[in-house]
Design an enzyme around this catalytic site. Structure first.
Site, PDB file in Angstrom:
ATOM      1  N   LEU A  92     -22.259   0.444  18.976  1.00 24.69           N
ATOM      2  CA  LEU A  92     -22.443  -0.900  18.886  1.00 24.69           C
ATOM      3  C   LEU A  92     -22.065  -1.702  17.479  1.00 24.69           C
ATOM      4  O   LEU A  92     -22.518  -2.494  17.189  1.00 24.69           O
ATOM      5  CB  LEU A  92     -24.001  -1.127  19.408  1.00 24.69           C
ATOM      6  CG  LEU A  92     -24.557  -0.710  20.437  1.00 24.69           C
ATOM      7  CD1 LEU A  92     -26.008  -0.981  20.778  1.00 24.69           C
ATOM      8  CD2 LEU A  92     -23.606  -1.497  21.784  1.00 24.69           C
ATOM      9  N   SER A  94     -23.054  -0.380  14.393  1.00 25.33           N
ATOM     10  CA  SER A  94     -24.207  -0.584  13.477  1.00 25.33           C
ATOM     11  C   SER A  94     -23.598  -0.453  11.848  1.00 25.33           C
ATOM     12  O   SER A  94     -24.189  -1.269  11.016  1.00 25.33           O
ATOM     13  CB  SER A  94     -25.632   0.447  13.919  1.00 25.33           C
ATOM     14  OG  SER A  94     -25.128   1.481  13.216  1.00 25.33           O
ATOM     15  N   ALA A  97     -21.980  -3.754  11.116  1.00 26.40           N
ATOM     16  CA  ALA A  97     -22.985  -4.873  10.651  1.00 26.40           C
ATOM     17  C   ALA A  97     -23.859  -4.634   9.248  1.00 26.40           C
ATOM     18  O   ALA A  97     -23.776  -5.659   8.567  1.00 26.40           O
ATOM     19  CB  ALA A  97     -23.957  -4.860  11.855  1.00 26.40           C
ATOM     20  N   ASP A 138     -14.595  -3.660  14.669  1.00 29.77           N
ATOM     21  CA  ASP A 138     -16.173  -3.799  14.405  1.00 29.77           C
ATOM     22  C   ASP A 138     -16.491  -4.616  13.482  1.00 29.77           C
ATOM     23  O   ASP A 138     -17.367  -5.758  13.491  1.00 29.77           O
ATOM     24  CB  ASP A 138     -16.711  -2.494  14.227  1.00 29.77           C
ATOM     25  CG  ASP A 138     -16.740  -1.660  15.281  1.00 29.77           C
ATOM     26  OD1 ASP A 138     -16.202  -1.839  16.045  1.00 29.77           O
ATOM     27  OD2 ASP A 138     -17.688  -0.539  15.257  1.00 29.77           O
TER      28      ASP A 138
HETATM   29  C1  MEV Z   1     -14.532   2.845  19.773  1.00 32.05           C
HETATM   30  O1  MEV Z   1     -15.855   1.916  19.580  1.00 32.05           O
HETATM   31  C2  MEV Z   1     -13.431   1.965  20.266  1.00 32.05           C
HETATM   32  C3  MEV Z   1     -12.176   2.738  20.714  1.00 32.05           C
HETATM   33  O2  MEV Z   1     -11.369   1.880  21.315  1.00 32.05           O
HETATM   34  C4  MEV Z   1     -11.382   3.220  19.215  1.00 32.05           C
HETATM   35  C5  MEV Z   1     -11.026   2.122  18.503  1.00 32.05           C
HETATM   36  O3  MEV Z   1     -10.585   0.853  19.143  1.00 32.05           O
HETATM   37  O4  MEV Z   1     -10.771   2.330  17.552  1.00 32.05           O
HETATM   38  C6  MEV Z   1     -12.392   4.058  21.318  1.00 32.05           C
END
Ligand code: MEV
Length: 301
Positions: A92, A94, A97, A138
């Site tokens: 998620l 974390s 974040a 992320d």
């Molecule tokens: C991992 O959270 C998501 C994947 O697509 C890897 C990435 O995007 O680097 C599996």
């Protein structure tokens, strides 16, 4: 004293396919990491037993952020205190974040006027240094919030969606799972290549139905995406149990979010089914959290 916060994220569609340049849709959620900074004699972290000096082994992300700040400002003593709603190591976002919220808090504390682009970029550098390989998704979503089409990092309009997250509580290594998928793709380039193309088509079709607010069709597409994630070997018995339990309890659609192998699944729900789905996931052995998509990126509280 300054407090900042930054959100975690889910993949509505397209994880793994995005590794091969295909389309995915990620979205910030209303589970957040909060970071409070205040003056202290040294650079230190607050822990359960009191504050301790920053340690690169124990606090690799925060240490790396502070080292980056030393490159362009005078870093004086500061106490850093982290509280996060986002389960750790579950896909998620974390660590992103926490990293992004720490950058924002230190930026405000030292008055360094970083832009959101600077913050996202520094966050990605920190994650790459600590993890070896890190996706920029992320840190980007945590910085800007909202719904984002990747790999182009195009911000889409914001749509409020009700989501139940089911956590298997099983740790899985993204790096290992991504490399297993790469090996499978090498053995079956045409078959797996076409699956990645289909996942990409699901993401692109999904955007249209999200924008129309047709969440029944979005759910259906999530279920198809889940079948394809299973087909590339990133499912697990625990994840499937949560996925099927949530559907039986009335979820519009459900799938793995993130790398799979363990970690979390998401179930898109209507308001009337939220708590039924959350309970069903618990009965099937997972931890469940009700959340919603969020347009709020990193901010000072
Ligand atoms: C991992 O959270 C998501 C994947 O697509 C890897 C990435 O995007 O680097 C599996």
């Amino acid at each position: 004293m300054i407090t900042s916060s930054a959100p975690g994220k889910i993949f509505l569609f397209g994880e793994h396919a995005v590794v091969y340049g295909k389309t995915a849709i990620a979205c910030a959620i209303d589970l957040r990491a909060h970071v409070t900074v205040e003056e202290a004699p040294t650079v230190q972290m607050k822990g359960p037993g009191g504050s301790v000096d920053l340690n690169p082994r124990k606090h690799p992300y925060i240490y790396s952020v502070v080292e980056k700040f030393k490159g362009f400002t005078d870093v004086t003593g500061v106490n850093i205190d982290i509280h996060s709603d986002i389960p750790v190591g579950s896909g998620l976002g974390s660590s992103a974040a926490v990293t992004i919220a720490t950058i924002k808090a230190l930026d405000a504390y030292y008055g360094t006027n970083l832009t959101l682009e600077d913050i996202a970029h520094m966050g990605h550098q920190v994650e790459s240094e600590v993890q070896g390989r890190a996706s920029p998704t992320d840190t980007f979503v945590s910085t800007f919030g909202g719904m984002v089409q990747i790999p182009d990092r195009k911000k889409l309009g914001f749509y409020d969606m009700l989501i139940v997250i089911g956590n298997t509580g099983k740790f899985s290594s993204t790096r290992k799972i991504v490399s297993n998928v790469a090996a499978l793709k090498e053995r079956h380039p045409i078959v797996i290549g076409q699956i990645m193309d289909t996942i990409s088509a699901i993401s692109e079709t999904g955007i249209e139905f999200i924008q129309e607010g047709d969440f029944h069709t979005v759910g259906e597409l999530m279920n198809i995406n889940q079948g394809l994630l299973d087909s590339i070997g990133v499912g697990s018995k625990e994840l499937s149990e949560l996925v099927y339990a949530s559907r039986k309890a009335g979820a519009l659609g459900s799938k793995i979010t993130g790398a799979g192998g363990g970690g979390c699944m998401i179930a898109l729900c209507e308001h009337k089914n939220l708590s039924r789905v959350a309970h069903a996931i618990k009965r099937a052995g997972g931890d469940s959290f009700i959340c919603r998509t969020s347009h709020v990126g990193v901010r000072i509280e």
